[in-house]
Design an enzyme around this catalytic site. Structure first.
Site, PDB file in Angstrom:
ATOM      1  N   ASP A 315       7.039   7.141 -16.096  1.00 44.71           N
ATOM      2  CA  ASP A 315       6.303   7.770 -15.014  1.00 44.71           C
ATOM      3  C   ASP A 315       5.664   9.038 -15.549  1.00 44.71           C
ATOM      4  OD1 ASP A 315       6.356   6.289 -12.693  1.00 44.71           O
ATOM      5  OD2 ASP A 315       8.478   6.721 -12.390  1.00 44.71           O
ATOM      6  N   ALA A 387      -2.167  17.788   6.996  1.00 41.94           N
ATOM      7  CA  ALA A 387      -2.744  16.572   6.413  1.00 41.94           C
ATOM      8  C   ALA A 387      -4.138  16.310   6.975  1.00 41.94           C
ATOM      9  CB  ALA A 387      -1.839  15.383   6.692  1.00 41.94           C
ATOM     10  N   ARG A 390      -6.444  19.502   5.401  1.00 43.78           N
ATOM     11  CA  ARG A 390      -6.297  19.505   3.936  1.00 43.78           C
ATOM     12  C   ARG A 390      -6.782  20.823   3.325  1.00 43.78           C
ATOM     13  NH1 ARG A 390      -9.132  14.826   1.613  1.00 43.78           N
ATOM     14  NH2 ARG A 390      -7.870  15.089  -0.238  1.00 43.78           N
ATOM     15  N   ASP A 530      10.613   0.833  -6.292  1.00 39.73           N
ATOM     16  CA  ASP A 530      10.743   0.581  -7.724  1.00 39.73           C
ATOM     17  C   ASP A 530      11.707  -0.567  -8.004  1.00 39.73           C
ATOM     18  OD1 ASP A 530       9.048   2.486  -8.748  1.00 39.73           O
ATOM     19  OD2 ASP A 530      10.575   4.059  -8.762  1.00 39.73           O
TER      20      ASP A 530
END
Lengths: 690, 569
Positions: A315, A387, A390, A530
């Site tokens: 990652d 959000a 922004r 994952d």
């Protein structure tokens, strides 16, 4: 390897307590039912029994050979003992750790929620039950100061948890319902607040239980490569058994009656007792190295697979880069004073507690030597990031200072993209192209400039990737960034390939594609999404901080939750395989010298001319045989440290590694016993032992 | 040793190396079913055979099917050959009127030719009729060689293919080997041999009057053809008891060079074929280099020891400058006699132009040891290749771990199953060689066959069982092996050495072919470089040879030291 994990589980190679325990265990392991698992040493034990019977016969019969056969049988027993001793030492370290872990698994009382409400307190009602009685799906309440009774997922609440029982790290971690931080582990302690936990593990199957079994080696099975090596060693033992048994008839033809005790000595020196005696110790020590390194492998197979890994999926965030972007420069538009731009950026970020915000403050104060603004006396309102907008910033008196994503700030100042000054556009493009993130800064409807936020690549990571490349391992960076950004960071970090805008499905697909091409893949991950990729990868390292799903999908768990460790895990796997190979080669190469010691001694009575083969000029036939047997036993003890520590690994290509090890252990294995047997022979002769 | 001698050896080695590549690539084309120069002529013949026998050439077999086909074919071969031997008196083409072959000798001979051993416990010219020679023995010279090559190709395919289940079709491989490889090459070599003076006739014998006026009957027969396949197929069963030392089988230096070349040609080329089929001709050369080094070292030791001569004879006034000439032909000289001895034993051929029994102790140790190493230098046609693969697997497994990866050979992981089977195969050699030797060494009825006592006698026993187990067929001639004990036990040793070895090897192939191929990287152990060559040599010598050391010490090695101290038995 971090200093923390080193000191935490550091147990000296020769801890006196472990040694004395190992000595006791070594004798217990002489039981034939246990030794059957190790054919080479089992044969040695059978042969030692035979030699002992012959010694007793010599003793009673007064043949005058009792002194010799007594010594031979004693050394044969030592050979067996040294082998079991090596295994016991290796196990001893795990046992000591298991004892520590067991201490944390005390009899916990759990507060199992009944589903009703306690009339007195108005809180949820619960029964007090023993942790051992908890069933899957039960929900328990854990409050500050309580021990979490079993593994589970938080269904409600947030708490700080001390997980030092498992990780050794005393700083508390935050655990909360939902998301990737919802898993808690039995045996850890809630420090503050309360949480409701749904139990996900049955009694005796919790993480700590598994961990204890792993470090104790209770579930230890031979790994595939270990199994193959055992087969080889058994085959070699059979071959030499044939060679020695048939020698009886062949010697008889030649007019020599070779005493059985001598034939037995020849057999034990020829069969690969060195590697046979150390094989399981090497495997246990390899697992132990991982554990001391704070990584738990659920199977030895995974450790071996780690050595074979061809592709490492890493990652970007946290592994290759520091994980948070940092401000590296302020680009002021033409006509804007750079200090003014910096000051606006500083003001807009004062209330921003994110790492990015703090880095902007640090840059403004550092490079531009701006003082801390005095806001207390002024009319200041913080505008937090949402959000939707922004953007974030501050209103101070009549100043409206904002920073944020470029398009959002443009909307704030009321500019369409084609009205933007040319210089601004070029700056934004340059920053994006090099993998950075541009943040626009504006004040009262006027665009001031751009902040360059940069993903900072960890120092030294480039060199590590170069080393991996030399080892033949391809590194692939996984990132959610767009391809342009990803490419820039990939170049800077020196990875071989990257997967940009990667979704969990992309990862899974990528792993499958690599595997179809005949490559083994290692990756680490922590989120539930994952899990499929972790399960598909040949080596999947789950972070201890990750979700239960991730921890179960992987075949290793990293207690420190440090994704960089993948690299060391590969090295540990390689080291394990190399140690096996080195000691096997050494053991087999030893046979040449042993022949030269024993064969002339065997037949010199019939054919005095064979003295010519006694190239070591050993004192007498008996001393030659005894010396070879003693060498054969002592070499096991001498190599225990190497078996436990592992052969030194260097990040060079296979060909270079092999030629170095071949010289060291192949050629060394041919030469060393010549010297060793000669020295022992000198001692044996000086002490009049034979 | 002389410079001229080494030049002769170098010439033959050079010839083999020159032909290895084209021949190897040609064989690869044949077995991959590609079109070759001979396809227009032989293609219809090949397909005619399939049509006649009902073989479907596209239907491939798994390892078990392939192995069973081979075993059935061999069993039928044994029965038919045994029947011919037992009834030759009633069969045509028996001008000398030879009797039927007794059961134990027939058993031994049938097994011997079936297994490509060609151990001959009899003198061909006084035992076998022309019919037996041609329809029995010569046929098996082709078929046993073709069987070996077919098996080697099946093993090769195991590495050439990935995630597959079949290894080819035994009948197709057998047919192609015979048609495209053995027959054309035999014709060429036979013609060359005829040119160099080897007879090819159906006449039984000619009567001659010697200079002293005595009447002499000189045996004749269809020699050149049989000689060609005897060498090319690493069979080694001579028309005459004297084998390639006989002036009809091997009249001069030219024919001698041709014979050594033809022994080596196919086995060496097959390594190139292997390389080509697995996708790396270089891999083939690396294998060839490994075995070449051991073989040339073997030649050097024989040459050196034989040129040095025998000090006992020197002390009796024999000129030491010519070396030890006992059992050798003047027309071949020391160098090419030494080379022939090493090559015929490194190769599982067993033809001889020198009496190995008469070599100096260390000179005789070399052929013995080369056989015991498992006949992989470069071994019998086919059998050498798959034997070498077993050693390569072991080498990669033992030392390959030292690069920090689980071992793989040509991208195929070597795991417990392969190692188990490889050890099973390798185990056969000491079991048969040392096991039988140990029993024979204490069995009075077996010992009566010995011509010598002491260590040389032991060497003769050891050589016999080594030769049989290694499917070599040459002998330390001092042993009179035509007795029920020797015929039976040597026959069993030959079966063990051939089928006991190849069945586990085919099982390895069956397991390998199903594996996927791991991608090579800088972390992979390269098996086509000098390092691997050295490693493979070490493993062949240590794993393949060390267990024979005690027996050798009591045979040729002690004999050598006794010779130096002038003791004889």
């Amino acid at each position: 390897m971090s200093a923390k994990s080193e000191t935490k589980h550091a147990l000296a190679l020769v801890d006196p307590a472990i040694l004395s325990q190992a000595a006791v265990d070594a004798v217990k392991k002489l039981s034939p039912t246990q030794l059957m698992r190790n054919p080479v040493i089992f044969v040695t034990e059978v042969v030692a029994c035979l030699a002992t019977v012959l010694f007793l016969r010599d003793l009673v019969g007064g043949t005058g050979q009792a002194w010799f056969s007594g010594q031979i049988s004693a050394w044969l027993w030592f050979t067996v003992l040294f082998a079991t001793f090596a295994e016991s030492i290796a196990e001893g370290r795990g046992k000591a750790q298991a004892a520590t872990l067991r201490a944390t698994r005390s009899d916990t009382v759990a507060k199992r929620l009944t589903g009703g409400t306690d009339k007195r307190t108005g809180k949820a009602g619960y029964d007090l039950v023993q942790a051992i009685e908890l069933k899957l799906g039960d929900v328990v309440l854990v409050e500050a100061g309580d021990l979490i009774p079993s593994d589970g997922d938080i269904v409600e609440g947030v708490a700080s948890v001390n997980e030092s029982a498992i990780t050794g790290e005393s700083a508390p971690v935050i655990r909360e319902a939902g998301g990737d931080r919802s898993a808690v582990t039995g045996g850890t302690t809630v420090l503050s607040d309360w949480i409701k936990v749904r139990i996900t593990a049955q009694a005796g199957e919790t993480f700590i239980d598994r961990m204890i079994r792993l470090v104790e080696g209770a579930e230890r099975q031979k790994t595939p490569n270990e199994l193959a090596l055992s087969v080889l060693l058994t085959g070699l033992t059979l071959i030499f058994l044939i060679a020695v048994v048939t020698l009886y008839g062949i010697a008889d033809y030649s007019g020599t009656m070779v005493p059985v005790v001598v034939l037995v000595s020849l057999l034990v020196t020829l069969i690969p007792t060195t590697i046979g005696g150390l094989l399981s110790a090497i495997g246990i020590a390899g697992m132990d190295r991982l554990i001391r390194f704070n990584v738990l492998a659920t199977s030895g197979r995974a450790v071996e697979a780690a050595g074979d890994v061809d592709t490492l999926l890493l990652d970007k965030t946290g592994t290759i880069t520091f994980g948070n972007r940092m401000a590296s420069e302020f680009v002021a538009l033409p006509g804007v004073e750079p200090r003014r731009m910096a000051e606006a950026a500083l003001l807009a970020s004062l209330a921003d507690e994110t790492p990015e915000g703090r880095s902007i403050v640090a840059l403004a104060k550092g490079d531009y030597r701006l003082p801390e603004p005095e806001l207390a006396a002024r009319n200041a309102t913080n505008i937090p990031f949402t959000a939707q907008t922004r953007i974030s910033g501050i209103d101070v008196d009549d100043r409206q200072v904002r920073k944020g994503a470029v398009d959002s700030v443009l909307r704030f100042v009321g500019l369409t993209p084609d009205q933007v000054p040319h210089e601004f556009k070029t700056a934004v493009e340059r920053i994006s192209r090099t993998g950075g993130t541009p943040l626009a800064v504006a004040e009262n409807g006027a665009l001031l400039g751009v902040i360059h936020l940069k993903d900072v690549v960890k120092p030294g990571i480039r060199e590590r990737f170069a080393a991996l490349r030399a080892m033949g391992i391809k590194t692939v960076m996984i990132t959610g960034d767009n391809p342009l950004t990803a490419a820039a960071i990939a170049t800077e970090a020196g990875v071989d390939d990257f997967l940009a805008e990667a979704t969990p499905e992309d990862k899974l697909k990528f792993i499958r594609r690599e595997q179809t091409g005949g490559r083994l893949v290692a990756m680490c991950g922590d989120g539930t999404n994952d899990a499929p990729a972790l399960a598909q990868a040949d080596v999947g390292v789950a972070m201890q901080t990750g979700t239960q799903a991730a921890r179960e999908a992987g075949n290793m768990v990293d207690l420190d939750s440090d994704p960089t460790k993948l690299i060391e895990i590969v090295e540990i796997g390689k080291q394990l395989l190399m140690t096996r190979g080195a000691l096997t080669t050494f053991s087999i190469a030893n046979d040449v010298a042993k022949y030269f010691a024993i064969l002339p001694a065997l037949f010199v009575a019939t054919y005095p001319e064979l003295t010519a083969l006694n190239v070591m000029h050993l004192a007498s036939p008996q001393s030659a045989i005894l010396s070879a047997v003693i060498f054969n036993a002592l070499i096991i003890i001498a190599l225990i440290p190497l078996a436990l520590k592992g052969v030194k690994y260097r990040a060079v290509g296979a060909a270079a590694l092999l030629s170095r090890n071949l010289v060291l252990y192949g050629l060394g294995g041919i030469i060393a016993p010549f010297i060793g047997i000669k020295l022992i022979d000198l001692a044996v002769a000086a002490l009049h032992l034979a | 040793m002389t410079f001229n001698g080494w030049l002769q050896i170098g010439l033959v080695v050079g010839l083999v190396l020159i032909t290895a590549r084209p021949l190897g690539l040609y064989m690869a084309a044949v077995f991959e079913g590609r079109r070759t120069l001979l396809t227009p002529v032989l293609g219809p013949v090949e397909h005619g055979f399939y049509w006649l026998s009902g073989v479907k050439p596209d239907k491939e077999q798994g390892w078990l099917g392939y192995t069973l086909a081979m075993l059935v074919f061999s069993a039928l071969g044994f029965v038919s050959l045994y029947a011919i031997l037992r009834t030759q008196a009633y069969l045509p083409l028996n001008p000398q009127g030879f009797d039927n072959v007794p059961p134990d000798l027939a058993f031994n001979t049938a097994i011997s030719f079936l297994t490509n051993t060609n151990w001959q416990a009899y003198s061909g010219e006084t035992t076998m009729s022309h019919f037996t020679q041609m329809a029995g023995l010569a046929v098996h010279n082709f078929l046993s060689a073709a069987t070996g090559i077919a098996l080697a190709i099946a093993v090769t395919r195991a590495f050439a293919r990935a995630s597959a289940s079949t290894l080819g079709n035994f009948w197709v491989d057998l047919t192609r080997t015979t048609l495209y490889v053995l027959i054309p090459l035999s014709i060429v070599v036979a013609i060359l041999l005829i040119v160099s003076g080897v007879p090819q006739t159906l006449l039984a014998s000619v009567d001659a009057t010697t200079l002293d006026g005595a009447k002499q009957t000189i045996a004749l027969g269809p020699m050149a053809g049989q000689e060609a396949i005897k060498q090319l197929g690493t069979n080694g069963g001579g028309f005459f008891n004297a084998n390639s030392a006989h002036p009809f089988e091997n009249p001069n230096a030219l024919s001698n060079v041709l014979q050594i070349w033809s022994m080596l040609a196919i086995s060496a080329a097959l390594l190139v074929t292997f390389g080509k089929m697995v996708g790396s001709v270089r891999q083939g050369w690396a294998l060839l280099a490994s075995v070449g080094v051991i073989l040339i070292a073997g030649i050097a030791v024989v040459y050196w020891q034989e040129s040095a001569g025998n000090p006992i004879l020197t002390s009796l006034g024999v000129d030491p400058s010519v070396g030890n000439m006992e059992g050798k032909e003047i027309r071949f000289g020391q160098a090419l006699s030494a080379m022939f001895a090493a090559v015929t034993t490194g190769l599982s051929c067993g033809a001889v132009n020198t009496m190995h029994d008469s070599l100096t102790p260390l000179g005789g140790l070399v052929p013995l040891f080369l056989i015991q190493l498992g006949e992989v230098l470069p071994g019998g046609v086919g059998s050498g290749l798959y034997g070498l693969i077993v050693f390569a697997i072991l080498a990669v497994f033992i030392a390959g771990l030292m690069v920090g990866r689980t071992p793989e050979f040509l991208g195929k992981k070597i795991e417990a199953r392969e190692i188990k089977l490889a050890m099973l195969a390798v185990l056969i050699l000491p079991l048969a060689i040392l096991g039988f030797t140990s029993v024979a060494a204490v069995l009075p009825s077996a010992l009566t066959s010995l011509a010598n006592n002491g260590p040389h006698g032991l060497s003769e026993i050891l050589y016999a069982y080594s030769s049989a187990t290694g499917n070599n067929g040459s002998a330390f001639a001092g042993l009179s092996a035509n007795t029920p004990w020797w015929n039976t036990t040597l026959g069993i040793a030959m079966v063990m050495g051939r089928f006991g070895y190849v069945v586990p090897v085919m099982a390895i192939a069956g397991s390998i072919v199903t594996k996927k191929r791991a991608a090579a990287s800088a972390g992979t152990f390269p098996t086509d470089r000098a390092l691997f060559v050295g490693l493979l040599i070490g493993v062949i010598l240590i794993v393949g040879g060390l267990q024979f050391f005690p027996a050798l010490a009591l045979g040729p090695i002690v004999e050598h030291f006794l010779m130096l101290s002038a003791k004889t038995f």
